[in-house]
Design an enzyme around this catalytic site. Sequence first.
Site, PDB file in Angstrom:
ATOM      1  N   GLU A  73       0.847  -1.219   0.000  1.00 14.00           N
ATOM      2  CA  GLU A  73       0.000   0.000   0.000  1.00 14.00           C
ATOM      3  C   GLU A  73       0.876   1.261   0.000  1.00 14.00           C
ATOM      4  O   GLU A  73       0.536   2.272   0.612  1.00 14.00           O
ATOM      5  CB  GLU A  73      -0.951   0.036   1.210  1.00 14.00           C
ATOM      6  CG  GLU A  73      -1.828  -1.181   1.386  1.00 14.00           C
ATOM      7  CD  GLU A  73      -3.055  -1.208   0.482  1.00 14.00           C
ATOM      8  OE1 GLU A  73      -3.400  -0.186  -0.120  1.00 14.00           O
ATOM      9  OE2 GLU A  73      -3.655  -2.298   0.364  1.00 14.00           O
TER      10      GLU A  73
HETATM   11  C1  LIG Z   1       3.277  -9.834   0.027  1.00 16.13           C
HETATM   12  C2  LIG Z   1       3.060  -8.726  -0.948  1.00 16.13           C
HETATM   13  C3  LIG Z   1       1.800  -8.510  -1.472  1.00 16.13           C
HETATM   14  C4  LIG Z   1       1.595  -7.525  -2.435  1.00 16.13           C
HETATM   15  N1  LIG Z   1       0.368  -7.386  -3.012  1.00 16.13           N
HETATM   16  C5  LIG Z   1       0.224  -6.566  -4.094  1.00 16.13           C
HETATM   17  C6  LIG Z   1      -0.994  -6.567  -4.856  1.00 16.13           C
HETATM   18  O1  LIG Z   1      -1.966  -7.260  -4.540  1.00 16.13           O
HETATM   19  N2  LIG Z   1      -1.046  -5.790  -5.969  1.00 16.13           N
HETATM   20  C7  LIG Z   1       0.001  -4.992  -6.362  1.00 16.13           C
HETATM   21  O2  LIG Z   1      -0.129  -4.310  -7.378  1.00 16.13           O
HETATM   22  N3  LIG Z   1       1.157  -4.952  -5.631  1.00 16.13           N
HETATM   23  C8  LIG Z   1       1.305  -5.732  -4.534  1.00 16.13           C
HETATM   24  N4  LIG Z   1       2.475  -5.727  -3.824  1.00 16.13           N
HETATM   25  C9  LIG Z   1       3.561  -4.879  -4.250  1.00 16.13           C
HETATM   26  C10 LIG Z   1       3.866  -3.748  -3.289  1.00 16.13           C
HETATM   27  O3  LIG Z   1       2.875  -2.782  -3.370  1.00 16.13           O
HETATM   28  C11 LIG Z   1       5.266  -3.229  -3.639  1.00 16.13           C
HETATM   29  O4  LIG Z   1       6.179  -4.223  -3.202  1.00 16.13           O
HETATM   30  C12 LIG Z   1       5.560  -1.893  -3.011  1.00 16.13           C
HETATM   31  O5  LIG Z   1       4.788  -0.890  -3.596  1.00 16.13           O
HETATM   32  C13 LIG Z   1       7.039  -1.513  -3.161  1.00 16.13           C
HETATM   33  O6  LIG Z   1       7.491  -1.693  -4.456  1.00 16.13           O
HETATM   34  P1  LIG Z   1       8.824  -2.520  -4.720  1.00 16.13           P
HETATM   35  O7  LIG Z   1       8.696  -3.827  -4.035  1.00 16.13           O
HETATM   36  O8  LIG Z   1       9.076  -2.555  -6.186  1.00 16.13           O
HETATM   37  O9  LIG Z   1       9.952  -1.722  -4.005  1.00 16.13           O
HETATM   38  P2  LIG Z   1      10.768  -0.485  -4.601  1.00 16.13           P
HETATM   39  O10 LIG Z   1       9.836   0.509  -5.177  1.00 16.13           O
HETATM   40  O11 LIG Z   1      11.853  -0.995  -5.464  1.00 16.13           O
HETATM   41  O12 LIG Z   1      11.376   0.117  -3.274  1.00 16.13           O
HETATM   42  C14 LIG Z   1      12.539  -0.378  -2.636  1.00 16.13           C
HETATM   43  C15 LIG Z   1      12.942   0.582  -1.530  1.00 16.13           C
HETATM   44  O13 LIG Z   1      13.236   1.866  -2.111  1.00 16.13           O
HETATM   45  C16 LIG Z   1      12.416   2.859  -1.538  1.00 16.13           C
HETATM   46  N5  LIG Z   1      12.058   3.826  -2.569  1.00 16.13           N
HETATM   47  C17 LIG Z   1      11.504   3.600  -3.778  1.00 16.13           C
HETATM   48  N6  LIG Z   1      11.310   4.752  -4.429  1.00 16.13           N
HETATM   49  C18 LIG Z   1      11.740   5.729  -3.618  1.00 16.13           C
HETATM   50  C19 LIG Z   1      11.792   7.151  -3.714  1.00 16.13           C
HETATM   51  N7  LIG Z   1      11.310   7.825  -4.750  1.00 16.13           N
HETATM   52  N8  LIG Z   1      12.315   7.828  -2.689  1.00 16.13           N
HETATM   53  C20 LIG Z   1      12.768   7.185  -1.596  1.00 16.13           C
HETATM   54  N9  LIG Z   1      12.738   5.869  -1.428  1.00 16.13           N
HETATM   55  C21 LIG Z   1      12.226   5.144  -2.434  1.00 16.13           C
HETATM   56  C22 LIG Z   1      11.191   2.138  -0.993  1.00 16.13           C
HETATM   57  O14 LIG Z   1      10.582   2.854   0.041  1.00 16.13           O
HETATM   58  C23 LIG Z   1      11.822   0.832  -0.523  1.00 16.13           C
HETATM   59  O15 LIG Z   1      12.370   0.990   0.747  1.00 16.13           O
HETATM   60  C24 LIG Z   1       2.682  -6.691  -2.824  1.00 16.13           C
HETATM   61  C25 LIG Z   1       3.942  -6.871  -2.254  1.00 16.13           C
HETATM   62  C26 LIG Z   1       4.148  -7.889  -1.348  1.00 16.13           C
HETATM   63  C27 LIG Z   1       5.530  -8.103  -0.814  1.00 16.13           C
END
Ligand SMILES: Cc1cc2nc3c(=O)[nH]c(=O)nc-3n(C[C@H](O)[C@H](O)[C@H](O)COP(=O)(O)OP(=O)(O)OC[C@H]3O[C@@H](n4cnc5c(N)ncnc54)[C@H](O)[C@@H]3O)c2cc1C
Length: 603
Positions: free
Chosen positions: A410
């Site tokens: 979220e």
């Molecule tokens: C168990 C699980 C269930 C999920 N369910 C869903 C679902 O039903 N539908 C769906 O669409 N998604 C889902 N997700 C995805 C989830 O919403 C994303 O994992 C989340 O939004 C973070 O994206 P990412 O994993 O690519 O991390 P990244 O975006 O790669 O982030 C990695 C780190 O970098 C930081 N970061 C990224 N951008 C910035 C910035 N601009 N400035 C500072 N820090 C930054 C983040 O805060 C984090 O600490 C799920 C994830 C999990 C693990």
Amino acid sequence: MSAETLNKEILRGGQFLVKETDCEDVFTLEDLTEEQKMMRESTKEFVDRELWAHWERFEKKDYAYTEACMRKAGELGLLSVAVPEAYGGMGMGFVSTMLVCDYISGATGSFSTAFGAHTGIGTLPITLYGTEEQKQKYVPKLATGEWFGAYCLTEPGAGSDANSGKTKAVLSKDGKHYSITGQKMWISNAGFCNLFIVFARIEDDKNITGFIVENDPSNGITLGDEEKKLGIHSSSTRQVFFNETQVPVENMLSERGNGFKIAMNALNVGRIKLAAACLEAQRRVINEAAKYANERVQFKTPIINFGAIKAKIADMATNAYVDESACYRAAKDIEDRIAIREADGNSHQEAELKGVEEYAIECSILKVAVSEHVQHTTDEGIQIFGGMGFSADTPMESAWRDARIARIYEGTNEINRMLAVGMLVKKAMKGHVDLLGPATAVGEELMGIPSFETPDFSELFSEEKDMVARLKKVFLMVAGSAVQKFGPDLEKHQMLLMSAADILIQIYLAESAILRTEKNAKRFGENPQATQIAMAKLYLYRAVDIVRQQGKEAIVSFAEGDEQRMMLMGLKRFTKYTNQPNVVELRTQIANKVAADNGYVFD
Ligand SMILES: Cc1cc2nc3c(=O)[nH]c(=O)nc-3n(C[C@H](O)[C@H](O)[C@H](O)COP(=O)(O)OP(=O)(O)OC[C@H]3O[C@@H](n4cnc5c(N)ncnc54)[C@H](O)[C@@H]3O)c2cc1C
């Protein structure tokens, strides 16, 4: 909607920072109607019977059991509370939907994720943005649990940067279908859902577009294996591959290019609901911890008698109490705003959309704060259980692992911290929240001579409310100067934004707890509220420390010379107690109450 609601001046989103709130104007858990209380009880009964009693099954990756429980929840109507009556739902108010989300979520993160993904991001985009035909076709099935929904936004290369997805939607020559091709990942409920909300890009559009896609494996849809995860073991999480999946044009959600907006608005609701979903987990952990600490004897003494354990119990209970106060305060503000918009002639759909969007700042604040509190509480829960806490045979271990995801999905907590401050600054620029006036007044106050009079703090919470007002000045001082200094470039100064967000979060939470308790002390008396008063005071004390620390970090990083000295002096003045609370006494009082009641009894 009552005339009272219409007449009441409801704070706009973010205005809590610059306006004083009367305790009578906040909604509290103690204001639940009889109907809401009954709903809470039946939700708890369902959880105790179907989820809590079988928590081991959720740890053993029994995905089928999660699905079966979702169907049972559907039969009981628990999936339909937020769905309008016209589409087979109960059409209950925002507070009631929060209540179900709260109490259904405490037993296992596996079920709460399935529940949240289905009722929130899996269903809500259709109820909020769907056409009448789309709603008639899909929502009744989703409301009963005949069908389940999932939400496909994230891709391998597009996580926090959600609008950068590469999934494509190509219109067919006859203009009847879109052909969707792309890879989605981390999709909750993918393994058993009937419908996906899918976001894809049409041509080279700047923004993605939303589609309703029925799950039909013969239509180019394949799933990856179940992800191996740290926690929420029985929540189905898979990759979803779309290979020229044909979607009728009438299944586009809203308009072309509106997908990012849909995604973000669905997430606003998702965020406050996720905060609610982290409340009951805290209560249950506290209950288990209190029972264990009462029974576990070391050095011939139940460990609950040790101050080190009492401090943990007191902090855990305090966080849960404060989180409840803030969540239900915001939920009722949203409900009232929706009612006002409907009375102004908006459709329920428009009113709900705008009502929640209005409080997007509070939704982000709550998501961050409560997800971090549940993590802390489950961690301390393990510590209280000692070695047994580390054992997979006790629910502490799984509670700790399950809690971890709440800080990631979220919108990560980093993204939500930046959003909270960013949205507030934007609201100020648009003139929706007047930050400039109060920030200028704080600047003038800093230049003036401070009053040396000893204030009369004899009334309950008079000093605490004065302190909250001063913490708001800290935010205005720090954020106001930072905006002046960096202008639109402020968004590049993330460390500053993190500090500002922490200050904002502490203000909202501390104030919410004080207002709830003040309201209850007035109607129930101060004595019966003694522990709650102690919790509100303890939380504020800790909040002041955080504000002091984050404020200092921000000030020394961007202000220099006289300006820095003046702001540091202001920080000291604004965070100074006239009467320091006796923190040991407060913690002891709170812990003794939890120990005597063998659990958390403040909801
Ligand atoms: C168990 C699980 C269930 C999920 N369910 C869903 C679902 O039903 N539908 C769906 O669409 N998604 C889902 N997700 C995805 C989830 O919403 C994303 O994992 C989340 O939004 C973070 O994206 P990412 O994993 O690519 O991390 P990244 O975006 O790669 O982030 C990695 C780190 O970098 C930081 N970061 C990224 N951008 C910035 C910035 N601009 N400035 C500072 N820090 C930054 C983040 O805060 C984090 O600490 C799920 C994830 C999990 C693990």
